[in-house]
Design an enzyme around this catalytic site. Structure first.
Site, short mmCIF file in Angstrom:
data_model
loop_
_atom_site.label_atom_id
_atom_site.label_comp_id
_atom_site.label_asym_id
_atom_site.label_seq_id
_atom_site.Cartn_x
_atom_site.Cartn_y
_atom_site.Cartn_z
N GLU A 44 0.81 -1.22 0.00
CA GLU A 44 0.09 -0.05 -0.04
C GLU A 44 0.90 1.35 -0.11
OE1 GLU A 44 -3.43 2.14 2.87
OE2 GLU A 44 -2.22 0.46 3.65
N LYS A 113 -9.18 2.85 -2.11
CA LYS A 113 -9.55 2.69 -0.81
C LYS A 113 -10.87 2.89 -0.25
CE LYS A 113 -7.05 1.96 3.47
NZ LYS A 113 -5.86 2.22 4.22
N CYS A 149 -5.67 -2.77 2.43
CA CYS A 149 -5.72 -2.71 4.04
C CYS A 149 -7.14 -2.64 4.73
CB CYS A 149 -4.92 -1.55 4.29
SG CYS A 149 -4.05 -1.92 6.10
#
Length: 552
Positions: A44, A113, A149
């Site tokens: 990431e 994200k 994540c």
């Protein structure tokens, strides 16, 4: 239909802000692949490093990122591995935390994200805008889901990917280490696999960045939640994984590497943090006050393991209250570690300050905490002078228990550029010393054997700022102190709740009062590695001025 897939997981340690350097590192790894690989993956926000905080709000920085990704995409026109990597992405006036797929000379696709964490050390909602729920991306004829994540910590994103045809979940991460995080992370990943019935690749970054430490420890789970692949922790690790499609399910060829035990992981996290903070900030080495006590001995050992003996300087600065034992122990620990040891007596400095403040005392005022703090501040002054003269960064040696109750001197033993064990409870300091004396992993640069003399570990802790002083003169035994502090700091329990668990009311009230009154000290303390669930600083934010008195 594709039935075989070769992916290289590059568990790397990017440097925040070094966009060109991070890209060059990735290109070298890709160029050196010895066989035909379908995809290479990095963590990431690899391009920029993580966390980037307000650096990502600069237009010139975002332009640099965009240009480097476009250039990198063009390289994939060579027919070698596609690249999956994380980077910020500007869209109109918003900034997204994104994952890019580069192949065939172009940016094939990207995903943003969806879940932006905003608790503890995370402030992503402050700088990023959330993405929308999206389906998988077809990479080399395989539909791959690309959550980032926090996206896997709830069901929503994986559920969407599952419903839109994903065959494999590939999650890039920058998940910081803490003592309990490893088990939490695995539990979450297994839950997502069992819900989706899809195999999961979890790639985490590694290394230290300011107060955060990333442990790596990347892994792959089968569609039934079985651990098939495990990467090493606390070191860069580039590994090829082979996937084969059997009965319409992607399976991994097993490859399990060892990871650290709990106390070993804690020690390694501190070593990595010191190494990266010192090296990435360009310091030529470190210097610390070596008191003959357990905290400074542990910090010296960690620094030596991180940087090597030649880059660590220890200074013993005795006062008239320093015992012969401490003089011997400081020298012995320094000798065991092979680090530079010097001796600066502060007695004359104490006398000079006493003379300057002669009229300050008054006829009926006996020496006390003021004079004790002068000793500590003289030591801080000398260490900072050495730092200014030679460039070595000062390491503060206070532990979390001391910082919690203010048993540390502002501008004295708290001064420095990095506070190595400020998030390590005193009870864990003892455990870490014992572990290090029995272990020396190959990546450590310090010597083998007993590096911390046994007497340092077993003698009663003392600041030695007055005759026959012991820590327990002012504080409960550390096992009791730490237990109460953990309940106050990490669990946010009230005094009544803690007393109900069997602790003395006077102990709990006193510790709660000391914790509150020391907030201003901690606010001015040097940064240091976060290793517990709630570190002082970004994790725990209390007002410096408060009328709340829970100990009255």
């Amino acid at each position: 239909m594709k039935n075989n897939l070769k992916i290289v997981l590059a568990q790397l340690n990017p440097i925040v802000g070094d966009v060109k350097g991070n890209i060059i590192k990735l290109i070298k790894i890709r160029d050196n692949l010895s066989e035909e690989i379908d995809i290479i993956v990095v963590p990431e926000l690899y391009v920029t490093g993580y966390p980037i905080d307000d650096l990502v709000l600069r237009n010139d920085f975002l332009e640099l990122v965009e240009n480097e990704i476009i250039s990198l995409a063009k390289l994939t026109n060579d027919g070698k591995a596609a690249i999956i990597l994380g980077a910020p992405r500007k869209e109109n006036k918003s900034i997204k935390n994104s994952v890019f797929v580069l192949d065939k000379g172009e940016i094939l696709s990207y995903r943003d994200k969806y879940n932006l964490p905003n608790t503890g050390v995370f402030d992503e909602q402050r700088i990023f805008s959330p993405g929308s729920l999206s389906g998988p991306v077809k990479v080399r004829d395989v539909l791959i889901g690309l959550p980032i994540c926090e996206d896997i910590w709830t069901e929503t994103v994986i559920e969407c990917l599952c419903e839109t045809g994903a065959e494999i979940i590939l999650s890039i991460n920058a998940s910081p280490y803490s003592i309990k995080k490893i088990d939490q992370r695995m539990s979450v990943a297994v839950s997502r696999v069992l819900e989706s019935k899809l195999p999961l690749i979890y790639l985490n970054r590694v290394g230290g960045q300011d107060e955060l430490i990333f442990d790596g420890a990347s892994f792959c789970l089968s569609d039934k939640g079985k651990l098939d692949i495990q990467l090493n922790d606390f070191q860069e690790h580039v590994i090829k994984i082979d996937l084969q499609k059997i009965n319409n399910k992607w399976t991994f060829k097993e490859n399990i590497n060892s990871v650290s035990s709990n106390i070993e992981a804690l020690y390694k996290s501190l070593v990595v943090s010191v190494r990266d903070y010192v090296q990435n900030n360009g310091f030529p080495g470190v210097v610390l006050g070596m008191s003959g006590g357990i905290d400074s001995a542990l910090v010296a050992a960690i620094a030596t393991d991180a940087l090597g003996p030649n880059l660590v300087k220890a200074v013993m600065m005795p006062s008239p209250y320093t015992s012969q034992e401490s003089l011997e122990d400081a020298k012995s620990a320094s000798y065991n570690l092979g680090i530079d040891y010097s001796y600066l007596d502060i007695k004359s400095g104490m006398e000079t300050v006493d003379n300057i403040l002669l009229g300050f005392k008054g006829p009926n005022v006996s020496p006390g905490i003021t004079e004790e703090n002068i000793q500590s501040r003289l030591r801080g002054l000398l260490l900072m002078a050495i730092s200014n003269k030679y460039g070595s960064m000062v390491l503060a040696t206070g532990n979390k228990s001391e910082y919690a109750v203010g048993y540390a001197t502002l501008y004295g033993d708290m001064c420095g550029g990095f506070a190595v064990i400020k998030d390590v409870w005193k009870s864990d300091v003892f455990r870490l010393c014992k572990w290090r004396n029995s272990n020396q992993p190959p990546e450590f640069l310090g010597p083998n054997g007993e590096v911390i003399p046994e007497r340092i570990i077993t003698k009663p802790p003392s600041a030695e700022l007055r005759e026959d002083q012991k820590d327990t003169d002012s504080l409960p035994e550390y096992d009791i102190l730490d237990a109460i502090l953990k309940k106050l700091v990490e669990d946010n329990l009230s005094i009544d709740q803690i007393v109900a668990e069997g602790y003395k009311v006077e102990d709990v009230k006193k510790i709660s009062m000391l914790l509150s009154r020391s907030e201003y000290k901690r606010f001015q303390s040097a940064p240091g590695p976060k290793v517990t669930e709630k570190a002082f600083g970004r994790d725990r934010r209390y007002p410096l001025t408060s009328g709340f008195r829970n100990w009255n």
